[in-house]
Design an enzyme around this catalytic site. Sequence first.
Site, PDB file in Angstrom:
ATOM      1  N   GLY A   1     -16.004 -33.716   3.536  1.00 43.84           N
ATOM      2  CA  GLY A   1     -15.408 -34.953   3.780  1.00 43.84           C
ATOM      3  C   GLY A   1     -15.573 -35.878   2.575  1.00 43.84           C
TER       4      GLY A   1
ATOM      5  N   THR B   1      -5.070 -33.773   2.875  1.00 47.49           N
ATOM      6  CA  THR B   1      -6.436 -33.769   2.557  1.00 47.49           C
ATOM      7  C   THR B   1      -7.037 -33.064   3.958  1.00 47.49           C
ATOM      8  OG1 THR B   1      -8.323 -34.800   2.513  1.00 47.49           O
ATOM      9  CG2 THR B   1      -6.711 -36.003   2.941  1.00 47.49           C
ATOM     10  N   ILE B   2      -8.234 -32.472   3.691  1.00 44.61           N
ATOM     11  CA  ILE B   2      -9.054 -32.337   5.009  1.00 44.61           C
ATOM     12  C   ILE B   2      -9.779 -33.546   5.328  1.00 44.61           C
ATOM     13  CG2 ILE B   2      -8.816 -29.611   4.664  1.00 44.61           C
ATOM     14  CD1 ILE B   2     -11.916 -29.746   3.730  1.00 44.61           C
ATOM     15  N   ASP B   3      -9.797 -34.420   4.234  1.00 41.78           N
ATOM     16  CA  ASP B   3     -11.024 -35.438   4.473  1.00 41.78           C
ATOM     17  C   ASP B   3     -10.497 -36.511   5.277  1.00 41.78           C
ATOM     18  OD1 ASP B   3     -12.565 -33.861   2.644  1.00 41.78           O
ATOM     19  OD2 ASP B   3     -12.134 -34.908   0.961  1.00 41.78           O
TER      20      ASP B   3
ATOM     21  N   GLU C   1      -6.063 -30.534 -12.206  1.00 44.55           N
ATOM     22  CA  GLU C   1      -5.509 -31.136 -13.759  1.00 44.55           C
ATOM     23  C   GLU C   1      -5.035 -32.642 -13.592  1.00 44.55           C
ATOM     24  OE1 GLU C   1      -5.275 -29.959 -16.931  1.00 44.55           O
ATOM     25  OE2 GLU C   1      -4.151 -32.170 -17.417  1.00 44.55           O
TER      26      GLU C   1
ATOM     27  N   ARG D   1     -33.326 -25.558  11.349  1.00 41.17           N
ATOM     28  CA  ARG D   1     -32.274 -24.807  10.297  1.00 41.17           C
ATOM     29  C   ARG D   1     -31.075 -25.318  10.113  1.00 41.17           C
ATOM     30  NH1 ARG D   1     -36.495 -22.456  10.514  1.00 41.17           N
ATOM     31  NH2 ARG D   1     -36.917 -20.354  10.979  1.00 41.17           N
TER      32      ARG D   1
ATOM     33  N   TYR E   1     -16.571 -23.575   2.362  1.00 37.14           N
ATOM     34  CA  TYR E   1     -15.086 -23.447   1.918  1.00 37.14           C
ATOM     35  C   TYR E   1     -14.344 -23.001   3.045  1.00 37.14           C
ATOM     36  CZ  TYR E   1     -15.487 -24.326  -2.862  1.00 37.14           C
ATOM     37  OH  TYR E   1     -15.885 -25.070  -4.115  1.00 37.14           O
TER      38      TYR E   1
ATOM     39  N   GLY F   1      -6.643 -38.500  -5.688  1.00 39.25           N
ATOM     40  CA  GLY F   1      -6.404 -38.324  -6.971  1.00 39.25           C
ATOM     41  C   GLY F   1      -4.904 -37.959  -7.341  1.00 39.25           C
ATOM     42  N   THR F   2      -4.123 -37.382  -6.749  1.00 36.89           N
ATOM     43  CA  THR F   2      -2.844 -36.859  -6.849  1.00 36.89           C
ATOM     44  C   THR F   2      -1.866 -38.280  -6.717  1.00 36.89           C
ATOM     45  OG1 THR F   2      -3.273 -34.790  -5.754  1.00 36.89           O
ATOM     46  CG2 THR F   2      -0.891 -35.458  -6.146  1.00 36.89           C
TER      47      THR F   2
END
Lengths: 359, 359, 359, 359
Positions: A182, A137-139, A78, A267, A273, A116-117
């Site tokens: 990322g 963040t994981i990024d 949101e 491959r 996730y 964003g937050t």
Amino acid sequence: MAESIKKIGILTAGGDCPGLNAAIRGVGKTAILKYGMKVYGFSSGYLGLINGEYRKLDEKSLSGILTLGGTILGTSREKPFKQGEYEDYIGSKPDRILENYDRLGLNALICIGGNGTMKTAGKLQELGLNVIGVPKTIDNDVWGTDMTFGFDSAVNIATEAIDRMHTTANSHKRIMVVEVMGHHTGWLTLFSGVAGGGDMIILPEIDWSPEVLKEYLLRRLDAGKPYSIVVVAEGIKLPKKRSKKKPESAGAVLAGMIQNLTGIETRETILGYIQRGGTPSPRDRIIATELGAYAAGMAANREFGRMGAYKGYNLVSVGLDEVAGKIKYVPTDHPLIQHARSIDTCFGDGMPAIKNRKG
Amino acid sequence: MAESIKKIGILTAGGDCPGLNAAIRGVGKTAILKYGMKVYGFSSGYLGLINGEYRKLDEKSLSGILTLGGTILGTSREKPFKQGEYEDYIGSKPDRILENYDRLGLNALICIGGNGTMKTAGKLQELGLNVIGVPKTIDNDVWGTDMTFGFDSAVNIATEAIDRMHTTANSHKRIMVVEVMGHHTGWLTLFSGVAGGGDMIILPEIDWSPEVLKEYLLRRLDAGKPYSIVVVAEGIKLPKKRSKKKPESAGAVLAGMIQNLTGIETRETILGYIQRGGTPSPRDRIIATELGAYAAGMAANREFGRMGAYKGYNLVSVGLDEVAGKIKYVPTDHPLIQHARSIDTCFGDGMPAIKNRKG
Amino acid sequence: MAESIKKIGILTAGGDCPGLNAAIRGVGKTAILKYGMKVYGFSSGYLGLINGEYRKLDEKSLSGILTLGGTILGTSREKPFKQGEYEDYIGSKPDRILENYDRLGLNALICIGGNGTMKTAGKLQELGLNVIGVPKTIDNDVWGTDMTFGFDSAVNIATEAIDRMHTTANSHKRIMVVEVMGHHTGWLTLFSGVAGGGDMIILPEIDWSPEVLKEYLLRRLDAGKPYSIVVVAEGIKLPKKRSKKKPESAGAVLAGMIQNLTGIETRETILGYIQRGGTPSPRDRIIATELGAYAAGMAANREFGRMGAYKGYNLVSVGLDEVAGKIKYVPTDHPLIQHARSIDTCFGDGMPAIKNRKG
Amino acid sequence: MAESIKKIGILTAGGDCPGLNAAIRGVGKTAILKYGMKVYGFSSGYLGLINGEYRKLDEKSLSGILTLGGTILGTSREKPFKQGEYEDYIGSKPDRILENYDRLGLNALICIGGNGTMKTAGKLQELGLNVIGVPKTIDNDVWGTDMTFGFDSAVNIATEAIDRMHTTANSHKRIMVVEVMGHHTGWLTLFSGVAGGGDMIILPEIDWSPEVLKEYLLRRLDAGKPYSIVVVAEGIKLPKKRSKKKPESAGAVLAGMIQNLTGIETRETILGYIQRGGTPSPRDRIIATELGAYAAGMAANREFGRMGAYKGYNLVSVGLDEVAGKIKYVPTDHPLIQHARSIDTCFGDGMPAIKNRKG
């Protein structure tokens, strides 16, 4: 003298990541136990703040959550200031946020989230709330801090996955392409790629060419290395497609391209996730605990409109207005990139400079 | 102009730790591939240097070792300058080291190890060798660097063990005492203790008293917390014993004392050697790779008599003469200690300052 | 026709182990959702049954506990039939158990535990309660079932620890002795010893001699194998001590003996409580879920005085009177022992029969 | 009297899986140490047998590989009896296999692999070779054995991934669909689905309908369960597509369908190759070691044309002619399916039978 801080709210927004609960615990326990504050947790990010959905957090509700993945408060994507909504003042989302903040008698609001937050947090500060940001963040792409929690756990998961690829690649003499998360940046790909012994690492920040991919991978084959691991960020630039079909993932595109160029069986694996979930690593628990405790101290000291951040291993605060709207990219001269190049890792922009190599 | 560096030796000395092979690979690949050097690996630490036991390392022998625990070169606790041996010049160990160094035509020697290894490395530099140190230790106690490899892996292992204690402690309503390694320092105990949610953390650097232990643990019981986790460093000061029996471990002494003081059933676990072994964590692989590649660069640049080190996240070098003979203790005002105190963790030197607490 | 089963009690007793919560969930969800029963959970094993401490378990309280270590009900080693207590009928513990069982209107009681718990369960059945046993133990020593939950998780933990020993043993050319739990039996030591590649495995069920230890370990040294891993069960028979000091652990005694006999540096690690705690392995979650669901079905079918059990991979029930007072030892001709011998593993009772070996 | 077995060959074919090296070690060490045989390892599955690429395996080359993922011999999907090739007798692949077998003077050939490998092994036996099969697969679908190595490791990896999904699903109140490997069967999905607490498990062996999916997932929402985990096998039957585009994965199709049907935000994760790689679980190491040692014993006893297999926990042998061409599917009345249904898990073929449920 300014009023003392007695009641704070807390929320977690954006994508979930390991360490959110450790951060909530760090903020909450410090606020309650060290400063004697009351703490209220809003549900589902800014949505709970808009809708007035919250619950009181006491010491007991904060106990035993250090190791839990996800967030006990819930989260959402949101964005209360999305275009068009703020103009409609009566009943607008920011309006309702102000009302809820006042009705609860909050003295400060702690917003845990990513880029964003922080942007939204900055706007709420402008509206007159006392806001403190905590980066997650994981990024690892939040501007203004050297480190955030979530990243170390995600590096661990991605590296373990790359480790697994080695045995399959080696057994079948294949090229395995692993796509790592990322967002628009390559932090997670760079760190897991080096830790996982990736032969080639493709990042959004470094321009790569198919010719270099081909040359490098065939040179490895010539040198008697029967398999290769390519680690690629989800956010890399891809060749334009002619058709209008749903865009393929970076990993799938690259795997197809490599097989065509080299003729070697290739491959791909899209990690997806699994990189976001589960128990935080010990390091992320420490980072989250520290950032959380530090943010509670910022509230007590009335350092509003700022985000807790790491400068090296030290905690500092930076203005939300400095942070908002920016992304922290991997510098193309990052030491880890240089060190990786020196052990023959290819970043797709040219052959690693190898001395005395024949051919 | 100084001669260029064409041949280097490398050895790993002292206790083994995760990341040694990643560091050997980082040094070796960079030396061979980037700088075109020849690399020789000595067996079993300084012992191989004394006895002239070595083998040539090529790219192939360095491949696939990134994730392996231990060291492919072997290690030992041999100290060639131990008292009494240097005086006997003919055939003395330092003498033999000089001979072997010259016979092989080495231009530099990379010594990977902890405090003891750096001390010896400094003495070899004084003897005229070109020496470069690379710090390793699970204890994080090497003076002059903010971080070494081995530590993160050990924190992970110890934290996972503490995680397991929670379920047993909670199920049985017991106090569990976990003894963590760290030699004379408390780094490993502090970081795993906070990451593992330890209620009480006892370090060599902070004086503790039995009275505080008792008060804190009973206060937890009164507050309805039926169990507690105590994380203790192997190197803490213990009360003097009257008898001459073999000294007990810190964990066993503390568990006995706590059970006597509180009347609560208490059990100890001594983590021991599991903290040293196994695959390095992704972070340790990166640290080891960076330090290794950096050390090869120091050799190329003739930065001798120095140790590669982290200052924050940046690589620098420090003089071996500055490092030798010192131990990096945990500062008693370390931010992590302060943050842990603010969430009610007790360090045995006093009750955590809790506001509005009754009694 | 017998009355239908509407209300059941459940308790967990004895040492904690991974999978207890998965079993509680399996019993509870099946009882509530499939059979429409009401379920009451007693606190702290038989102690809660004696003291009437219980709470109602609904679907929600059973949700999310599948992966949690320990037991949400708590456990204790309380034995209500300990000598001397049953004679004193008025107010005796069994008396109070009967009263609580009747007062709650229970139709059956599910007792989750090991050998001791099953013995008590059998006595309660004799007293007139409707009792069903569910076996749990990390030791795998419950008579009457081929498998229990807790064992697989403990094998995983012990094996991972042994894995770590290899790198340290190899780096230092040492003998590492690892002491594994298992009470009076060798199941955990056998399985983790073989899975961890232990060179020598010492079990309570197989007589061993110091001479064989010495011969085997020195033969390995002669064969150019510079290190060895010895995995030993806590419950092995040890040489009698002359002094009256506190008995040493099996691992410590064996390490001292081996170093004396062979002259090779030897270190021990006592794994201890880490083997009991933490998240259950996937296999233990399945075993616990199946045994739990099966026990609820036994209740619905009025199969009282019996324990749920595995015969191979199939679920059956066996009489508590058959199980009580027995221990399931490792048969000395167990196939895994034979297979381990054939790959040169020594069990201390003789040299592995090796063909064409010189000397 | 038949000639004694002095020389054996060994190969690994088909997809790689954890435990292959443990099996090679089990066969090899037993053959060499217990039976005094010579052992030759062929490269890349049947390809090495056709091309005569092999190396002698001695005790040293088999040491230290117990924990390694993949296969030191390499593997391939080469099928020497593919249609059209056998007719061309001169120089045909089977011909070359016979020649290589004879030239090396082999007395037996051990083929480690899955269903396809066993089929080829049976044909080689018909051609006159002495062949013994050892089943491996992460899919657990080899007919004739209750268990194979690779499966337990894959269950562990998939379960850990599902565990991670819970925290994300819960934080975002989403449905997460996880696609698990298994070829045409549902073993891996069933076991990891139950161990991971999947709410809905969709297998190739059980017919499912979109209506049931919708009803079940919405009923969970109504019951206040804000998120769901759906575990789906890659091999399930999917609705026919009208277009001729590349077929989508089962997970992607199901996620799209569920979001459409329920209106709840739904995300998919395709686990992919991480399920095949990495260190084998302790249980797989034991299974592989036992099957390997048992196969060496079969060779010594001249039990040719047969495959080593588990009947419960016991090792037996079954004829390759019985095994070839069959697939072991999950029986729809498998106890684990029944137990999962009783705790409210939905298999897509109908609502779990829940007593006293409203509506």
